[in-house]
Design a protein around this motif. Sequence first.
Motif, PDB file in Angstrom:
ATOM      1  N   TYR A 161      52.217  40.834  37.775  1.00  0.00           N
ATOM      2  CA  TYR A 161      51.174  40.901  36.752  1.00  0.00           C
ATOM      3  C   TYR A 161      50.698  42.324  36.484  1.00  0.00           C
ATOM      4  O   TYR A 161      49.815  42.528  35.653  1.00  0.00           O
ATOM      5  N   LEU A 185      42.087  33.139  35.543  1.00  0.00           N
ATOM      6  CA  LEU A 185      41.405  34.419  35.386  1.00  0.00           C
ATOM      7  C   LEU A 185      41.167  34.879  33.943  1.00  0.00           C
ATOM      8  O   LEU A 185      40.067  35.374  33.642  1.00  0.00           O
ATOM      9  N   PRO A 186      42.118  34.817  33.034  1.00  0.00           N
ATOM     10  CA  PRO A 186      41.909  35.391  31.691  1.00  0.00           C
ATOM     11  C   PRO A 186      40.657  34.850  31.003  1.00  0.00           C
ATOM     12  O   PRO A 186      40.399  33.654  30.988  1.00  0.00           O
ATOM     13  N   VAL A 212      45.648  32.365  39.504  1.00  0.00           N
ATOM     14  CA  VAL A 212      46.065  33.338  38.489  1.00  0.00           C
ATOM     15  C   VAL A 212      45.780  32.795  37.092  1.00  0.00           C
ATOM     16  O   VAL A 212      45.257  33.505  36.221  1.00  0.00           O
ATOM     17  N   LEU A 234      43.065  40.570  41.559  1.00  0.00           N
ATOM     18  CA  LEU A 234      43.556  40.324  40.209  1.00  0.00           C
ATOM     19  C   LEU A 234      42.397  39.822  39.361  1.00  0.00           C
ATOM     20  O   LEU A 234      41.635  38.965  39.790  1.00  0.00           O
ATOM     21  N   SER A 239      40.840  39.435  34.967  1.00  0.00           N
ATOM     22  CA  SER A 239      41.130  39.445  33.544  1.00  0.00           C
ATOM     23  C   SER A 239      41.144  40.887  33.032  1.00  0.00           C
ATOM     24  O   SER A 239      40.445  41.763  33.574  1.00  0.00           O
ATOM     25  N   CYS A 240      41.897  41.143  31.983  1.00  0.00           N
ATOM     26  CA  CYS A 240      42.013  42.505  31.457  1.00  0.00           C
ATOM     27  C   CYS A 240      40.673  43.052  30.963  1.00  0.00           C
ATOM     28  O   CYS A 240      40.465  44.275  30.949  1.00  0.00           O
ATOM     29  N   ASP A 252      51.314  42.994  32.934  1.00  0.00           N
ATOM     30  CA  ASP A 252      50.930  41.918  32.031  1.00  0.00           C
ATOM     31  C   ASP A 252      49.609  42.288  31.355  1.00  0.00           C
ATOM     32  O   ASP A 252      48.601  42.518  32.038  1.00  0.00           O
ATOM     33  N   HIS A 272      37.687  42.403  32.351  1.00  0.00           N
ATOM     34  CA  HIS A 272      36.673  42.249  33.395  1.00  0.00           C
ATOM     35  C   HIS A 272      35.735  43.457  33.394  1.00  0.00           C
ATOM     36  O   HIS A 272      36.168  44.596  33.164  1.00  0.00           O
ATOM     37  N   TYR A 309      46.073  40.788  32.361  1.00  0.00           N
ATOM     38  CA  TYR A 309      45.492  40.958  33.692  1.00  0.00           C
ATOM     39  C   TYR A 309      45.307  42.430  34.028  1.00  0.00           C
ATOM     40  O   TYR A 309      45.889  43.327  33.406  1.00  0.00           O
ATOM     41  N   ARG A 310      44.474  42.639  35.030  1.00  0.00           N
ATOM     42  CA  ARG A 310      44.339  43.965  35.618  1.00  0.00           C
ATOM     43  C   ARG A 310      44.316  43.820  37.138  1.00  0.00           C
ATOM     44  O   ARG A 310      43.682  42.916  37.676  1.00  0.00           O
ATOM     45  N   VAL A 347      50.791  39.479  43.264  1.00  0.00           N
ATOM     46  CA  VAL A 347      50.274  40.013  42.001  1.00  0.00           C
ATOM     47  C   VAL A 347      51.182  41.069  41.381  1.00  0.00           C
ATOM     48  O   VAL A 347      50.908  41.538  40.279  1.00  0.00           O
TER      49      VAL A 347
END
Length: 328
Positions: free
Chosen positions: A263, A246-247, A243, A184, A186-187, A266, A189, A269-270, A260
């Motif tokens: 998420y 991470l963002p 979790v 998991l 951040s979107c 969400d 990343h 997240y990725r 995960v």
Amino acid sequence: MCCLHGGAYAVAMSHLRNADLNLLQALAVLLEERHVTRAADRFNLSQSAMSRVLHKLREMFGDELLVRTRSGYEPTPRGQQIQSELAELLLRLEALLRGDTFDPATANGHFRIHCTDFATSQFGPILFPRFFREAPGISLTVAPLSDQSFTDVEQGRADLVITGVVAPHALRWETLFEEEFACLMSCDHPVTGNQLTMDDFIAYPHVVVDLLGMGQAMVERRLDEYGLRRPVGLRVPYFSAAVAALPGTELIATLPRHAVLEYVDDPAYRVAAPPDELPPFPYGIAWHPRVDGDPAHQWLRRVMRETATQVTGRAPREDGDVTAAADR
């Protein structure tokens, strides 16, 4: 089996006649808590009354049992020996009085389980309603998994551990299911693929959930096989904290896949598959051999097994299908 005759029997019975067996349960609680006030709360006594109980126990056993240190009370060698034997003795006495049957609907008692917040969030919504529906008179404590969890089971302070780390040889272990890893991030990343390569995996800092005082052993052991280390940017005590961290960072969290799933959609997240070098790992329960045949503990293990089946959709194992010390 050894039998006592004549004088030996008389000596043994004289010790029993001079002992207050009602104090044994209080002693078990004192040795578990290693704290007079907490033990008093659990036993519904005042602190002064529990102190008097401890004084009687010291006289009964001819030993201090618990001695004060800088960090609190610690058991003496005699206290440690008694604690180990007392856990099994009280179970045997309970079984003797109860007989061979166990009816959760009418039973009274208490279970203590150690597990992670991941296990609580995954199993709790199914486990808790069933537990209290079937056994309304039994209370349940769920304690955080720690480096003392397996020791607590060995010494009778806990009944069951739910974990992804296989238990030590002194305990029974049963695999409930094989769990896969997922990564998991951040979107935003820098790694954008649907699966991380090992080069990706070790190029960025990780947030590690510190389990049993040794990080995420199931990940580290796999990496050790390849002579690799992942850079650790953050250590946290809970999966939920990993979790939340991470963002907005380049951190990677390697978690059980079921942790995960919520998420996936969400936008913050990725989710990506882990490197091929990180295969699935066993997730299971551990308990002490002394409770193998206890009907109450068999019921608890069955409930856990069937709960895991509902969560994962995989068939449960039979109660006897366990890994013992000699097999690991």
